[in-house]
Enzyme design. Structure first.
Site, PDB file in Angstrom:
ATOM      1  N   GLU A 144     -33.702 -97.306 -74.075  1.00 11.93           N
ATOM      2  CA  GLU A 144     -33.448 -96.408 -75.206  1.00 11.93           C
ATOM      3  C   GLU A 144     -33.403 -94.988 -74.706  1.00 11.93           C
ATOM      4  OE1 GLU A 144     -36.560 -96.912 -78.018  1.00 11.93           O
ATOM      5  OE2 GLU A 144     -35.539 -98.535 -79.058  1.00 11.93           O
ATOM      6  N   ARG A 150     -48.037-105.212 -91.663  1.00  8.73           N
ATOM      7  CA  ARG A 150     -49.440-105.368 -92.055  1.00  8.73           C
ATOM      8  C   ARG A 150     -49.918-104.090 -92.728  1.00  8.73           C
ATOM      9  NH1 ARG A 150     -51.384-101.646 -88.503  1.00  8.73           N
ATOM     10  NH2 ARG A 150     -50.328-101.581 -86.497  1.00  8.73           N
TER      11      ARG A 150
END
Lengths: 503, 171, 503, 171
Positions: free
Chosen positions: A206, A298
């Site tokens: 990236e 989460r």
């Protein structure tokens, strides 16, 4: 149509410490019975007393207790729980655990195993996002096979670039490359590290964004296709990819960017067919452009700041969604008010490079009063176990605006007393008074670039002379006592009480 | 009464007079007025010094007094004139040629990097202790021979536990 | 125009206990230096440590310390304070104190001495309100001269009626008359009681409203003629005219009545030329009609419930207004969200007719977590002094709606541990589960009519068998220790630590 | 081991066996499984009974044990078979004809309503104690003669301080 959903009657919390207590409190308020589990190292952890039942699950190492899927499911079944809340950490992002719960007839309070798995693989997650029109960081199209391919991709997107493990997370196995000459060796090392850390050598590339801000968006999604955002959180105050301070709203976003990043997060959640509470993380660069980073499938450590500005109890909503209820809010009902900040209190010594400072906590006095929230689990006489995360508390404040929230945090930290171990409290006191932080001018490099351990010295609340005076008075009293008959209690103490009573 | 308070940043001379709950304390010539009372527990003291109130916990072990207040801790060694002279010479006596390497925090001993009798240079890692999933290398700051190894791999050690004893090289 | 106002630099708080700490926290967050005062009985009161300075003001009886105007003003001048915050109680509604502050060049943080005086005399206050179109309870036009006049007024407005002392308050010197035959003697007794309690025999008559609800409205008024309301509070859960539980919004008001009563409060404040924070109290009858009761010219004990639904810090606004600032909010900025409840924790035994239960507090564990606020000043080892108010703490919760706020209060009370003295915690636990309270069906007679001391027994959190087990284990361990060498520490304790370490 | 636990609501028979940290406790025939550990302080106990966790503080003075948990307090008198027989007979011995009237709470003695030697009926107020601005009449529940007055007007008394001793009328 499906029958009208009913709230669970009994839920197991597969976690420990402050987050277990957070969930037990929600369950208690919802009238749902609760089951705690604990390792042998946690027999005296305070989370046990907040549940209706407490069951042992094995030895201290997490692998033999909090990460042992079979043991936890066995307790849940034996105690006739209908659902399991994983908290954060441990099994919270384990698709195996989510699947095992489903197979055992238990509801996993979180997204589906498939979502967790898809988002867990960084390359796959990135592809899903890119395909759905979510901006992603320029880089390789999935995994990079060899050094030659890496060289080509890096050349296309421009240096610096970053090598990352597909199965990684939390900063582990990452490597920054500033020029082509470094690529070949770096690629080999990165693969072998990824293999040994995550059991998977897959690497992708990236563009490396220098000194970005870390912005994340809290979303809620139900089984009926409704997805809403609860605003963003600014989490740029980090050290070694570990967040230390979070706040909402971010001082870096204007209203238009805020709306754009939040709506992008909803798009991302829909692309991932996401359900329950989740967080979409972005990097924000200096031009105000943002890129998808990952989805945390989460509850986050820092969820309270969002709760305080929206008034929405994220944990209760997780439970309601998992019970099968439709979201009680539309996007138009969400109107964040004011500003909220969280400081994470770790048992670490900020004067000593944040080295763990374990041992027995002698005394605790939590801050209190208006708009101060403490999520903690330690108490005077408690031995912080060496096996788990050193997070011992979170302090969260709310204010009408950012300035008020910061002033309140300073006040709260000043009231906070934890004796026996070193904590990050002095570090946070420094940050709350630091010009750069107060003006909102910071990014993920903030601590590394600006914080020196001894900076906290300037924020001693009590001058050393007071200690000298206290110790000297104590010595005078001891020597006075020494000439009196044994067994007599502290004289100055007795005197104090007698005189108090005679007035 | 004249006392000497030793702290990491140096020694201070303390003149202290008591009158009821009020203590006049002169530290290196600077005068403080203190009102001290027991508060709450056997080691808790409420201290008002020059009209500012502090809640202090004072724990004494031998000559060392640990004073904690508002989350800060100071270790103060208090001695009177007599003890100070005796203490100084005693300290001189015990100043033998060994160096104890102690655990800076509690944790699990992951590995021992040296053997008994081995010669080590300053900076040599001697023990690795893991706490909260972080491994910390404990190195010796002095050079010499490893005289004792007091822990085994897998031991849980408390903070300040002596791990290894080094006998300094003759100067 | 006046020069741009500046915040005070230093403020004295002429109070003690939880409310002193509340004000010190606000001052600290505003960057204002603070001065505490304390009586000899309060040398160990925790409020001292929250201030920058602490100064003694004399012996324990309030008349010789917290009510001694000269002493307090002397400390304020000596310490170069610019203003004095009176808290509630003690000198908070003393117009003499407000005037003495002004004369000494100090700002009294509250209304003018004239407002306090005007509102302190009930007949005068009522006349001002009636003249301004605020609904007042039918009754005599001011004081009643003699029994014959009383008989005439009572006949006109209809029985039952109430005799009240003009200078009274808090239920003292009140007398209910059900028929004409009682009037003559009651009038004589009431006058003599009024004389001895308040130094003024003046009596007036009002229609007695049976089982009313007590509703009050929080207002803020500045020096520039701006007056806003922050919504109402329901304070009907009382015992002997002492409030025990307060909440907002009131479950008894519909939106139209709420708007009407709040706007009436603003009208009342304007009629009284009121400045700073204040509360207009009303009685609400069973037809939804309300009547002006009195103006409390100070901060109320129960101000936090309003703060939690509006997000407005009332204490900080008191200080800003007294500093000369214009209100930062218009009425359109006030949008209460959700529901908030306060339980007052008194050192009283609810099982024993709320008899004071003083002594040494052995242990305190305050409730914590999401949307729970505690305002307290006691700690383990603290002797609650016999001289002052038995209020030792307040617990305030917020919820999305009334049901959520009640559930959260139940949870918080369940976490609250105060050992060494009896408290009203078990009483509050009973109320939070009582059908009538939960459904909102209650009035000022609620406790007298529904609460029996032993009702709290049903809410024992811990069965007696647990105490038997704990005591028996302790006895076994003591007997085991008895045969071991002296000086050995508790065996089960040592064992616990050894085994913990070995695992 | 067999113990007897006396509480205000009656006596319970306790059979208790220890195995490590685990205690099997049978109270009046009903069986409980308890795991007890010291926690935090010298009197703090973490107790898990049948998988429910309680944080308990246990303070023992003589035979009396004060157990407090979650803000509730229980006074338990523990005796073994031997002590129970001895205790019972001792209690019988001390059961003489006096009644001590104690302060139900701490406060200031505002007035004493009786004189030494005075004959009083049950319900007669003997002392008025003020606490937190409330005056509380302390009355005798038995009739008899005032034998001792242990306080003076203006005294500050602690809870359970004996104020007045009454000698019961011969039955």
């Amino acid at each position: 149509m499906a029958p009208r959903p009913k709230l669970f009657k009994k839920v197991l919390v597969a976690n420990r410490g402050e987050i277990a207590i957070r969930v037990f409190r929600a369950l208690s308020e919802m009238g749902i019975a609760s089951v705690a589990v604990y390792s042998e190292a946690d027999r005296l952890s305070s989370h046990l007393a907040y549940a209706d039942e407490a069951h042992p699950i094995g030895p201290p190492p997490a692998a033999e207790s909090y990460l042992d899927i079979d043991k936890i499911i066995a307790v849940a079944r034996r105690t006739r729980c209908q659902a399991v809340h994983p908290g954060y950490g441990f099994l919270a992002e384990s698709h195996e655990f989510a699947a095992a719960c489903r197979d055992a007839g238990l509801v996993f309070i979180g997204p589906t195993a498939e979502s967790i798995k898809a988002m867990g693989f960084k390359t796959r997650a990135k592809k899903i996002m890119a395909d759905s029109g979510v901006p992603v960081i320029p880089g390789s199209d999935g995994a990079v096979k060899n050094a030659a391919a890496a060289l080509k991709v890096a050349g296309d997107i421009g240096y610096p670039v970053m090598l990352k493990a597909s199965a990684g997370g939390g900063g582990k196995g990452m490597r920054i490359i500033y020029e082509a000459a470094e690529i070949e060796q770096a690629f080999r090392t990165a693969r072998s590290e990824a293999e040994s850390y995550f059991g998977d050598p897959e690497i992708f590339i990236e563009k490396f964004i220098e000194r970005p801000r870390h912005i994340e968006v809290q979303i809620l999604a139900d089984d009926y296709g409704n997805v809403i955002y609860l605003g963003e959180r600014e989490c740029s105050v980090q050290r070694r990819y570990q967040k230390l301070i979070e706040e909402t709203p971010s001082p870096a976003l204007d209203a238009a960017t805020r709306k754009r990043i939040c709506e992008t997060a909803v798009k991302a959640a829909k692309a991932a067919r996401y359900r329950n509470a989740g967080t979409v993380e972005f990097m924000l660069d200096r031009n105000g452009d943002f890129y998808f980073l990952e989805v945390n499938t989460r509850l986050q450590v820092e969820h309270p700041v969002t709760e305080l500005v929206t008034g929405i109890d994220i944990v209760k909503n997780q439970i309601r969604i998992a019970s099968g209820f439709e979201l009680a809010y539309g996007q138009e009902d969400i109107a964040p008010e004011g500003s909220s900040i969280e400081c994470r209190i770790y048992a670490e010594d900020p004067k000593n490079d944040f080295l763990p400072s374990l041992g027995r906590i002698r005394r605790v006095k939590n801050p209190e009063g208006p708009w101060v929230r403490v999520e903690s689990y330690v108490y005077g006489g408690y031995d912080v176990p060496v096996y788990y995360d050193p997070l011992i508390a979170k302090v969260i404040t709310w204010g009408e605006d950012r300035k008020a929230a910061i002033a309140r945090m300073s006040r709260a930290l000043g009231e906070y007393t934890i004796e026996g171990v070193e904590t990050t409290i002095p570090f946070h006191m420094w940050v709350m008074r630091d010009r750069k932080f107060v003006s909102g001018d910071f990014d993920t490099s903030y601590i590394d670039r600006h914080y020196r351990g001894n900076a906290t010295e300037a924020h001693h609340r009590v001058p050393p002379e007071i200690a000298v005076i206290a110790a000297s008075i104590s010595a005078v009293e001891r020597s006075a006592r020494a000439v009196r008959p044994a067994g007599a209690a502290s004289r100055w103490r007795d005197t104090a009480r007698r005189e108090g009573a005679a007035r | 009464m004249i006392l000497y308070a030793r702290m990491p940043d140096g020694e201070r001379k303390v003149e202290i007079e008591k009158d009821g709950h009020t203590y006049t304390v002169i530290i290196d010539g600077k005068k403080y007025l203190a009102d001290a009372r027991a508060a709450g527990g056997p080691t808790s003291m409420s201290l008002i010094v020059d009209n500012r109130c502090y809640e202090v916990v004072v724990t004494t072990t031998g000559r060392k007094t640990l004073v904690s207040t508002g989350g800060e801790e100071y270790e103060v060694e208090i001695a009177d004139e007599l003890e100070r002279r005796g203490g100084a010479s005693a300290a001189h006596h015990t100043d033998i040629d060994i160096e104890e390497i102690k655990a800076p925090m509690p944790g699990v001993v992951v590995s021992i990097e040296v053997e008994e009798g081995q010669e080590v240079d300053p900076g040599t890692p001697v023990v690795i202790v893991e706490a909260m999933k972080m491994q910390n290398e404990i190195a010796t700051l002095v050079g010499g021979a490893v005289r004792e190894i007091n822990v085994n791999q897998g031991d849980i050690v408390d903070s300040q536990k002596t791990l290894v004893v080094i006998e300094r090289k003759a100067a």
